[in-house]
Design a protein around this motif. Structure first.
Motif, PDB file in Angstrom:
ATOM      1  N   THR A  14       0.803  -1.232   0.000  1.00  0.00           N
ATOM      2  CA  THR A  14       0.000   0.000   0.000  1.00  0.00           C
ATOM      3  C   THR A  14       0.831   1.275   0.000  1.00  0.00           C
ATOM      4  O   THR A  14       0.291   2.354  -0.197  1.00  0.00           O
ATOM      5  CB  THR A  14      -0.915   0.041   1.241  1.00  0.00           C
ATOM      6  OG1 THR A  14      -0.086   0.062   2.414  1.00  0.00           O
ATOM      7  CG2 THR A  14      -1.865  -1.146   1.278  1.00  0.00           C
ATOM      8  N   ALA A  16       2.161   2.476   2.656  1.00  0.00           N
ATOM      9  CA  ALA A  16       1.930   3.127   3.941  1.00  0.00           C
ATOM     10  C   ALA A  16       3.157   3.013   4.834  1.00  0.00           C
ATOM     11  O   ALA A  16       3.863   2.008   4.810  1.00  0.00           O
ATOM     12  CB  ALA A  16       0.732   2.489   4.644  1.00  0.00           C
ATOM     13  N   PRO A  18       3.338   3.261   8.706  1.00  0.00           N
ATOM     14  CA  PRO A  18       2.684   3.473   9.998  1.00  0.00           C
ATOM     15  C   PRO A  18       3.703   3.889  11.048  1.00  0.00           C
ATOM     16  O   PRO A  18       4.906   3.636  10.898  1.00  0.00           O
ATOM     17  CB  PRO A  18       2.092   2.095  10.315  1.00  0.00           C
ATOM     18  CG  PRO A  18       2.963   1.123   9.592  1.00  0.00           C
ATOM     19  CD  PRO A  18       3.460   1.852   8.357  1.00  0.00           C
ATOM     20  N   LEU A  32       0.541   8.079  10.101  1.00  0.00           N
ATOM     21  CA  LEU A  32       0.538   7.368   8.836  1.00  0.00           C
ATOM     22  C   LEU A  32       1.109   8.317   7.791  1.00  0.00           C
ATOM     23  O   LEU A  32       0.729   9.491   7.736  1.00  0.00           O
ATOM     24  CB  LEU A  32      -0.887   6.957   8.453  1.00  0.00           C
ATOM     25  CG  LEU A  32      -1.023   5.970   7.302  1.00  0.00           C
ATOM     26  CD1 LEU A  32      -0.374   4.633   7.632  1.00  0.00           C
ATOM     27  CD2 LEU A  32      -2.500   5.750   6.970  1.00  0.00           C
ATOM     28  N   GLU A  33       2.054   7.814   7.005  1.00  0.00           N
ATOM     29  CA  GLU A  33       2.661   8.599   5.937  1.00  0.00           C
ATOM     30  C   GLU A  33       2.641   7.776   4.661  1.00  0.00           C
ATOM     31  O   GLU A  33       2.411   6.567   4.689  1.00  0.00           O
ATOM     32  CB  GLU A  33       4.094   8.975   6.300  1.00  0.00           C
ATOM     33  CG  GLU A  33       4.186   9.862   7.537  1.00  0.00           C
ATOM     34  CD  GLU A  33       5.610  10.049   7.988  1.00  0.00           C
ATOM     35  OE1 GLU A  33       6.310  10.893   7.384  1.00  0.00           O
ATOM     36  OE2 GLU A  33       6.038   9.342   8.917  1.00  0.00           O
ATOM     37  N   ARG A  34       2.909   8.450   3.559  1.00  0.00           N
ATOM     38  CA  ARG A  34       2.946   7.775   2.261  1.00  0.00           C
ATOM     39  C   ARG A  34       4.387   7.648   1.809  1.00  0.00           C
ATOM     40  O   ARG A  34       5.115   8.639   1.707  1.00  0.00           O
ATOM     41  CB  ARG A  34       2.131   8.556   1.228  1.00  0.00           C
ATOM     42  CG  ARG A  34       2.050   7.844  -0.123  1.00  0.00           C
ATOM     43  CD  ARG A  34       0.998   8.450  -1.013  1.00  0.00           C
ATOM     44  NE  ARG A  34       1.170   9.870  -1.194  1.00  0.00           N
ATOM     45  CZ  ARG A  34       1.347  10.465  -2.365  1.00  0.00           C
ATOM     46  NH1 ARG A  34       1.369   9.764  -3.468  1.00  0.00           N
ATOM     47  NH2 ARG A  34       1.476  11.767  -2.428  1.00  0.00           N
ATOM     48  N   HIS A  76      -5.915   6.928   4.994  1.00  0.00           N
ATOM     49  CA  HIS A  76      -5.069   6.072   4.163  1.00  0.00           C
ATOM     50  C   HIS A  76      -3.846   6.850   3.688  1.00  0.00           C
ATOM     51  O   HIS A  76      -3.868   8.075   3.649  1.00  0.00           O
ATOM     52  CB  HIS A  76      -5.867   5.575   2.950  1.00  0.00           C
ATOM     53  CG  HIS A  76      -7.163   4.944   3.328  1.00  0.00           C
ATOM     54  ND1 HIS A  76      -7.258   3.673   3.825  1.00  0.00           N
ATOM     55  CD2 HIS A  76      -8.431   5.437   3.299  1.00  0.00           C
ATOM     56  CE1 HIS A  76      -8.521   3.401   4.079  1.00  0.00           C
ATOM     57  NE2 HIS A  76      -9.254   4.444   3.778  1.00  0.00           N
ATOM     58  N   PRO A  77      -2.782   6.161   3.278  1.00  0.00           N
ATOM     59  CA  PRO A  77      -1.575   6.877   2.849  1.00  0.00           C
ATOM     60  C   PRO A  77      -1.825   7.842   1.691  1.00  0.00           C
ATOM     61  O   PRO A  77      -1.191   8.894   1.618  1.00  0.00           O
ATOM     62  CB  PRO A  77      -0.596   5.769   2.463  1.00  0.00           C
ATOM     63  CG  PRO A  77      -1.380   4.521   2.384  1.00  0.00           C
ATOM     64  CD  PRO A  77      -2.603   4.717   3.205  1.00  0.00           C
ATOM     65  N   ARG A  90      -5.597   2.890  15.148  1.00  0.00           N
ATOM     66  CA  ARG A  90      -5.051   2.217  13.978  1.00  0.00           C
ATOM     67  C   ARG A  90      -5.962   1.032  13.671  1.00  0.00           C
ATOM     68  O   ARG A  90      -6.190   0.181  14.523  1.00  0.00           O
ATOM     69  CB  ARG A  90      -3.633   1.732  14.243  1.00  0.00           C
ATOM     70  CG  ARG A  90      -3.046   1.035  13.019  1.00  0.00           C
ATOM     71  CD  ARG A  90      -1.695   0.436  13.269  1.00  0.00           C
ATOM     72  NE  ARG A  90      -0.700   1.491  13.407  1.00  0.00           N
ATOM     73  CZ  ARG A  90       0.536   1.261  13.794  1.00  0.00           C
ATOM     74  NH1 ARG A  90       0.933   0.048  14.108  1.00  0.00           N
ATOM     75  NH2 ARG A  90       1.401   2.249  13.887  1.00  0.00           N
ATOM     76  N   SER A  94      -2.199   0.026   7.317  1.00  0.00           N
ATOM     77  CA  SER A  94      -2.388   1.000   6.233  1.00  0.00           C
ATOM     78  C   SER A  94      -3.596   1.898   6.429  1.00  0.00           C
ATOM     79  O   SER A  94      -3.908   2.703   5.563  1.00  0.00           O
ATOM     80  CB  SER A  94      -2.527   0.260   4.897  1.00  0.00           C
ATOM     81  OG  SER A  94      -1.366  -0.492   4.628  1.00  0.00           O
ATOM     82  N   THR A  95      -4.287   1.764   7.552  1.00  0.00           N
ATOM     83  CA  THR A  95      -5.511   2.524   7.788  1.00  0.00           C
ATOM     84  C   THR A  95      -5.564   3.014   9.228  1.00  0.00           C
ATOM     85  O   THR A  95      -5.326   2.245  10.152  1.00  0.00           O
ATOM     86  CB  THR A  95      -6.767   1.659   7.509  1.00  0.00           C
ATOM     87  OG1 THR A  95      -6.639   1.056   6.222  1.00  0.00           O
ATOM     88  CG2 THR A  95      -8.026   2.492   7.555  1.00  0.00           C
TER      89      THR A  95
END
Length: 145
Positions: A14, A16, A18, A32-34, A76-77, A90, A94-95
């Protein structure tokens, strides 16, 4: 006032990243980051700014060469273009759920406005590497005696 973001491993499927946010050593919430647009590990100053996108004030991160990075809500990321999503819960790696950005802003605002707030962003502690480093240090100490 010191904030610490401790990241976990990237979720390859994903993108993500966390993590957990600590404020002066106390757990505050989940981050959460992308992957690919995340802030590089390091120490950064915090400040407050008005966000036209969110139509409210946010806690922002001063990252050289980048602009408008802040703490905000999301799930979400892909809800982040480089900012840090800060949440209460959490759901999985990823969410996240439950925007904590207003609470964080209110907690840190005075310190950020006076230049006394920083964030340290770091990766997951790799205990295998830490253990190896301790072993090597002990061996060197033994050899040099």
């Amino acid at each position: 006032m010191r904030l610490d973001i401790v990241r976990e491993d990237v979720v390859e499927s994903t993108g993500a990243i966390p993590g957990r946010l600590y404020v002066d050593g106390e757990f505050f919430g989940y981050t959460l980051e992308r992957s690919g647009v995340e802030i590089a590990p390091g120490n950064y100053s915090l400040y407050t700014r008005f966000s036209p996108k969110f139509a409210t004030n946010k806690l922002a991160i001063e990252v050289p060469g980048r602009q408008y990075l802040m703490f905000h809500g999301g799930n979400h990321p892909e809800d982040s273009a480089g900012c840090v999503i800060i949440s209460r819960q959490r759901v999985d790696d990823s969410t996240v759920y439950g925007d904590l950005s207003t609470e964080l802003y209110n907690l840190v605002k005075e310190n950020a406005d006076s230049g006394n707030a920083t964030v340290n962003i770091r990766g997951k502690i790799n205990y295998k590497i830490l253990g190896a480093a301790v072993f090597i240090a002990a061996a060197l100490l033994f050899i040099t005696r």
